[in-house]
Design a protein around this motif. Sequence first.
Motif, PDB file in Angstrom:
ATOM      1  N   PRO A  92       0.804  -1.224   0.000  1.00 55.35           N
ATOM      2  CA  PRO A  92       0.000   0.000   0.000  1.00 55.35           C
ATOM      3  C   PRO A  92       0.841   1.280   0.000  1.00 55.35           C
ATOM      4  O   PRO A  92       0.407   2.291  -0.535  1.00 55.35           O
ATOM      5  N   SER A  93       2.040   1.236   0.577  1.00 56.56           N
ATOM      6  CA  SER A  93       2.799   2.477   0.698  1.00 56.56           C
ATOM      7  C   SER A  93       3.300   2.987  -0.648  1.00 56.56           C
ATOM      8  O   SER A  93       3.521   4.175  -0.809  1.00 56.56           O
ATOM      9  N   ILE A  94       3.469   2.101  -1.622  1.00 57.87           N
ATOM     10  CA  ILE A  94       3.943   2.585  -2.912  1.00 57.87           C
ATOM     11  C   ILE A  94       2.916   2.297  -4.011  1.00 57.87           C
ATOM     12  O   ILE A  94       3.272   2.117  -5.177  1.00 57.87           O
ATOM     13  N   HIS A  95       1.621   2.250  -3.647  1.00 62.48           N
ATOM     14  CA  HIS A  95       0.662   1.793  -4.653  1.00 62.48           C
ATOM     15  C   HIS A  95       0.543   2.765  -5.825  1.00 62.48           C
ATOM     16  O   HIS A  95       0.416   2.337  -6.966  1.00 62.48           O
ATOM     17  N   ILE A  96       0.640   4.078  -5.579  1.00 62.26           N
ATOM     18  CA  ILE A  96       0.468   5.022  -6.692  1.00 62.26           C
ATOM     19  C   ILE A  96       1.602   4.881  -7.718  1.00 62.26           C
ATOM     20  O   ILE A  96       1.319   4.722  -8.916  1.00 62.26           O
ATOM     21  N   PRO A  97       2.887   4.879  -7.314  1.00 65.33           N
ATOM     22  CA  PRO A  97       3.936   4.659  -8.316  1.00 65.33           C
ATOM     23  C   PRO A  97       3.763   3.344  -9.067  1.00 65.33           C
ATOM     24  O   PRO A  97       3.967   3.294 -10.282  1.00 65.33           O
ATOM     25  N   ALA A  98       3.333   2.311  -8.353  1.00 63.85           N
ATOM     26  CA  ALA A  98       3.142   1.027  -9.021  1.00 63.85           C
ATOM     27  C   ALA A  98       2.057   1.134 -10.086  1.00 63.85           C
ATOM     28  O   ALA A  98       2.219   0.639 -11.213  1.00 63.85           O
ATOM     29  N   TYR A  99       0.940   1.806  -9.752  1.00 63.37           N
ATOM     30  CA  TYR A  99      -0.136   1.967 -10.737  1.00 63.37           C
ATOM     31  C   TYR A  99       0.376   2.737 -11.941  1.00 63.37           C
ATOM     32  O   TYR A  99       0.063   2.404 -13.087  1.00 63.37           O
ATOM     33  N   ILE A 100       1.162   3.791 -11.654  1.00 63.84           N
ATOM     34  CA  ILE A 100       1.626   4.638 -12.757  1.00 63.84           C
ATOM     35  C   ILE A 100       2.513   3.843 -13.702  1.00 63.84           C
ATOM     36  O   ILE A 100       2.423   3.978 -14.925  1.00 63.84           O
ATOM     37  N   VAL A 101       3.335   2.974 -13.131  1.00 64.22           N
ATOM     38  CA  VAL A 101       4.199   2.154 -13.994  1.00 64.22           C
ATOM     39  C   VAL A 101       3.344   1.281 -14.903  1.00 64.22           C
ATOM     40  O   VAL A 101       3.564   1.216 -16.123  1.00 64.22           O
ATOM     41  N   VAL A 102       2.340   0.616 -14.324  1.00 69.48           N
ATOM     42  CA  VAL A 102       1.453  -0.235 -15.125  1.00 69.48           C
ATOM     43  C   VAL A 102       0.790   0.583 -16.230  1.00 69.48           C
ATOM     44  O   VAL A 102       0.793   0.214 -17.418  1.00 69.48           O
ATOM     45  N   ILE A 103       0.225   1.753 -15.827  1.00 72.80           N
ATOM     46  CA  ILE A 103      -0.528   2.558 -16.792  1.00 72.80           C
ATOM     47  C   ILE A 103       0.399   3.085 -17.878  1.00 72.80           C
ATOM     48  O   ILE A 103       0.061   3.056 -19.071  1.00 72.80           O
ATOM     49  N   ALA A 104       1.599   3.535 -17.476  1.00 70.80           N
ATOM     50  CA  ALA A 104       2.519   4.101 -18.461  1.00 70.80           C
ATOM     51  C   ALA A 104       2.938   3.061 -19.486  1.00 70.80           C
ATOM     52  O   ALA A 104       3.030   3.358 -20.681  1.00 70.80           O
ATOM     53  N   THR A 105       3.138   1.833 -19.030  1.00 69.42           N
ATOM     54  CA  THR A 105       3.475   0.764 -19.974  1.00 69.42           C
ATOM     55  C   THR A 105       2.368   0.595 -21.003  1.00 69.42           C
ATOM     56  O   THR A 105       2.613   0.545 -22.215  1.00 69.42           O
ATOM     57  N   LEU A 106       1.126   0.532 -20.508  1.00 73.19           N
ATOM     58  CA  LEU A 106      -0.006   0.329 -21.411  1.00 73.19           C
ATOM     59  C   LEU A 106      -0.158   1.494 -22.369  1.00 73.19           C
ATOM     60  O   LEU A 106      -0.460   1.313 -23.551  1.00 73.19           O
ATOM     61  N   VAL A 107       0.051   2.720 -21.861  1.00 74.01           N
ATOM     62  CA  VAL A 107      -0.092   3.892 -22.719  1.00 74.01           C
ATOM     63  C   VAL A 107       0.969   3.872 -23.805  1.00 74.01           C
ATOM     64  O   VAL A 107       0.693   4.189 -24.966  1.00 74.01           O
ATOM     65  N   THR A 108       2.178   3.451 -23.444  1.00 75.32           N
ATOM     66  CA  THR A 108       3.243   3.384 -24.453  1.00 75.32           C
ATOM     67  C   THR A 108       2.875   2.405 -25.555  1.00 75.32           C
ATOM     68  O   THR A 108       3.063   2.682 -26.740  1.00 75.32           O
ATOM     69  N   ILE A 109       2.291   1.264 -25.134  1.00 79.44           N
ATOM     70  CA  ILE A 109       1.850   0.286 -26.146  1.00 79.44           C
ATOM     71  C   ILE A 109       0.809   0.924 -27.065  1.00 79.44           C
ATOM     72  O   ILE A 109       0.914   0.880 -28.295  1.00 79.44           O
ATOM     73  N   THR A 110      -0.202   1.571 -26.458  1.00 82.26           N
ATOM     74  CA  THR A 110      -1.262   2.206 -27.253  1.00 82.26           C
ATOM     75  C   THR A 110      -0.678   3.210 -28.226  1.00 82.26           C
ATOM     76  O   THR A 110      -1.053   3.267 -29.401  1.00 82.26           O
ATOM     77  N   GLU A 111       0.257   4.011 -27.710  1.00 85.27           N
ATOM     78  CA  GLU A 111       0.838   5.063 -28.532  1.00 85.27           C
ATOM     79  C   GLU A 111       1.550   4.469 -29.746  1.00 85.27           C
ATOM     80  O   GLU A 111       1.363   4.925 -30.878  1.00 85.27           O
ATOM     81  N   MET A 112       2.338   3.417 -29.489  1.00 81.49           N
ATOM     82  CA  MET A 112       3.080   2.814 -30.598  1.00 81.49           C
ATOM     83  C   MET A 112       2.141   2.186 -31.611  1.00 81.49           C
ATOM     84  O   MET A 112       2.313   2.344 -32.827  1.00 81.49           O
ATOM     85  N   VAL A 113       1.096   1.493 -31.113  1.00 80.17           N
ATOM     86  CA  VAL A 113       0.144   0.854 -32.029  1.00 80.17           C
ATOM     87  C   VAL A 113      -0.547   1.912 -32.880  1.00 80.17           C
ATOM     88  O   VAL A 113      -0.675   1.778 -34.104  1.00 80.17           O
ATOM     89  N   MET A 114      -0.991   2.992 -32.229  1.00 78.25           N
ATOM     90  CA  MET A 114      -1.691   4.046 -32.974  1.00 78.25           C
ATOM     91  C   MET A 114      -0.767   4.702 -33.980  1.00 78.25           C
ATOM     92  O   MET A 114      -1.163   5.013 -35.100  1.00 78.25           O
ATOM     93  N   HIS A 115       0.483   4.925 -33.567  1.00 78.94           N
ATOM     94  CA  HIS A 115       1.444   5.547 -34.466  1.00 78.94           C
ATOM     95  C   HIS A 115       1.654   4.689 -35.705  1.00 78.94           C
ATOM     96  O   HIS A 115       1.809   5.197 -36.822  1.00 78.94           O
ATOM     97  N   ALA A 116       1.607   3.373 -35.513  1.00 84.87           N
ATOM     98  CA  ALA A 116       1.871   2.478 -36.625  1.00 84.87           C
ATOM     99  C   ALA A 116       0.661   2.314 -37.534  1.00 84.87           C
ATOM    100  O   ALA A 116       0.802   2.255 -38.757  1.00 84.87           O
ATOM    101  N   PHE A 117      -0.552   2.239 -36.947  1.00 85.41           N
ATOM    102  CA  PHE A 117      -1.698   1.854 -37.764  1.00 85.41           C
ATOM    103  C   PHE A 117      -2.640   2.995 -38.106  1.00 85.41           C
ATOM    104  O   PHE A 117      -3.259   2.984 -39.161  1.00 85.41           O
ATOM    105  N   VAL A 118      -2.807   3.980 -37.206  1.00 83.80           N
ATOM    106  CA  VAL A 118      -3.676   5.119 -37.531  1.00 83.80           C
ATOM    107  C   VAL A 118      -2.883   6.416 -37.340  1.00 83.80           C
ATOM    108  O   VAL A 118      -3.146   7.173 -36.409  1.00 83.80           O
ATOM    109  N   PRO A 119      -1.908   6.688 -38.202  1.00 78.95           N
ATOM    110  CA  PRO A 119      -1.049   7.866 -37.994  1.00 78.95           C
ATOM    111  C   PRO A 119      -1.824   9.177 -37.987  1.00 78.95           C
ATOM    112  O   PRO A 119      -1.441  10.118 -37.273  1.00 78.95           O
TER     113      PRO A 119
END
Lengths: 364, 209
Positions: free
Chosen positions: B65-92
């Motif tokens: 619980p003490s580091i839950h926010i940084p942990a969430y951000i890491v998870v979310i940032a990874t997913l956002v990076t994936i989304t960004e790359m996919v969008m950049h590749a397929f719907v520029p």
Amino acid sequence: MNKPTLTVSSSPHLHAKTDTASIMWSVSIALTPAVLWGVYVFGIRSLLVLGVSIITAMVCEYFLGRLYKESTLWDGSAFLTGLLVGMNMSPSIPLFIPCIASVFAIFVAKWVFGGLGANWANPALSGRIFVFFSFTTPMSSFVAPRTLASVLPDALSSATPLSLSKTAVSGGTLGLDGSSLLSSMGYPATDLAQNISAMTGISAFTIDTFLGNVAGCIGEVSSLALLIGGIYLLARQIITWHIPVTYLLSTALLSWMFGGIPSGLGLFGGSFLSSMFSGGLMLGAIFMATDYVTSPISHKGQFVYAIGCGFFTFLFRYFGSMPEAVSVSILLMNIFTPMIDRYIIPRKFGDTRELRKKQKEARA
Amino acid sequence: MNKGSKELTKGFFKENPIFVLMLGLCPVLGVSTQVSNAIGMSAGVLFVLLFSNIIISGLRHVIPPSIHIPAYIVVIATLVTITEMVMHAFVPAVYSALGVYLPLIVVNCIILGRAEAFASKNTIVDSILDALGMAIGFALGLTLIALIRELFGSGTITLFPMGDFSGVINIPWFYDNPIRVLSLAPGALLIMGFLKAFFDWNSSRKKDR
């Protein structure tokens, strides 16, 4: 039975006849000279524009009044808003634009915030700004006034003198002040203005803007007609001199001191008089900035407010990239009005510095 | 109505993230100039929200619980990076239109808000339903705002080009006389405010009855 000779009632005991309706209708009367002049120089179509905006404003007011269960249709506020919206339109405007402006003024700027007295921005000005930034081209194409129609070239009649000189200055024509710039472009002056100019030495262009012989919005071309209305309002004690005079003087002073810089004339090279008469400044200073609801209560606050309006008008006019200096600066100062009222509080009767010091010590 | 479908549908209207929870307003105001951008943004949010809810819900007993926010951000940032790359590749086109708002999904309040308020306390199945409901609610709200702004503000409705269809529908009168302010920044705030007022009025009216 004797009638009771002593009536016991609670205060207030003195009543004035003034109410919202009488003020609003007086302001409308004060606008009449400018309206008549606008209709005279721009033709009957401008009457149509005014009619459309007034009717739209009143219809909108009627329905919103029903929704809010308040009957404010006949207090003249909607009529006045519609009239001001119409006066701020170009005579050649497509008629749906004043409609949209009136609806925005009454609905969004006034009733959404709770109706008359609760709006933070001047409704007519908000309507104008809304349609100006939406329909920039029709809002900034004008027609020549009747008094100049035969001599004014088409290329010059579609813009106001202010925007013409601004375009010329940004295009690199330097070293000329406003009126000589316009005459170098071939902007004509009426014979009357030339005669007066020969007598007084004031440039003919300045006199034409004062009299209203320029292209512009229906209600704002003639400073003379607006001044007559302003004097009527001052005489009826509906407005005080503080806001209009401070606003006009601060704009004119700043324009005189620094207005020459963009056109390469240096300090104190701007024109004092023509900056006061051109554009929507006269209409704005007398009729828009003095709106009770959106201007500060105390006179000291009104000075601050009017100087702010003047400063921003000067700034937008000479250093901004868009027209509408007056409307935008009044709206901006409308936003500051609550703050001005909060920090500039009139001295209470009997309140002195020593007294306040003592109270502070007593609290501490 | 059973609990599962309640978790799904609450995001549509009752707890609509835009108009009721007022979460994630930054992209709502920023990208709602065209319907196609709104749909692209909604797709990105749907993907990130769904997987972040799944992952965070799955890891809810693991993350201290003490580091839950940084942990969430890491998870979310990874997913956002994936989304960004996919969008950049397929719907520029959509990628360039969304611009900075796409990476900003990382700090979008909806994602972190749902992770914090829901996924960290509930089972994976409930979290999936919650994510779907919230993302659909977000998509509905965002598309509604974008539709109004684009229709009145530029007189078009931009969808995606398919076959002969160029993807842009021109609305007859408004195309010639667009109310330009609505497609500028003040229009976003105006439309947002009026829709929020409308939905509040609507729900208070229902309550009164």
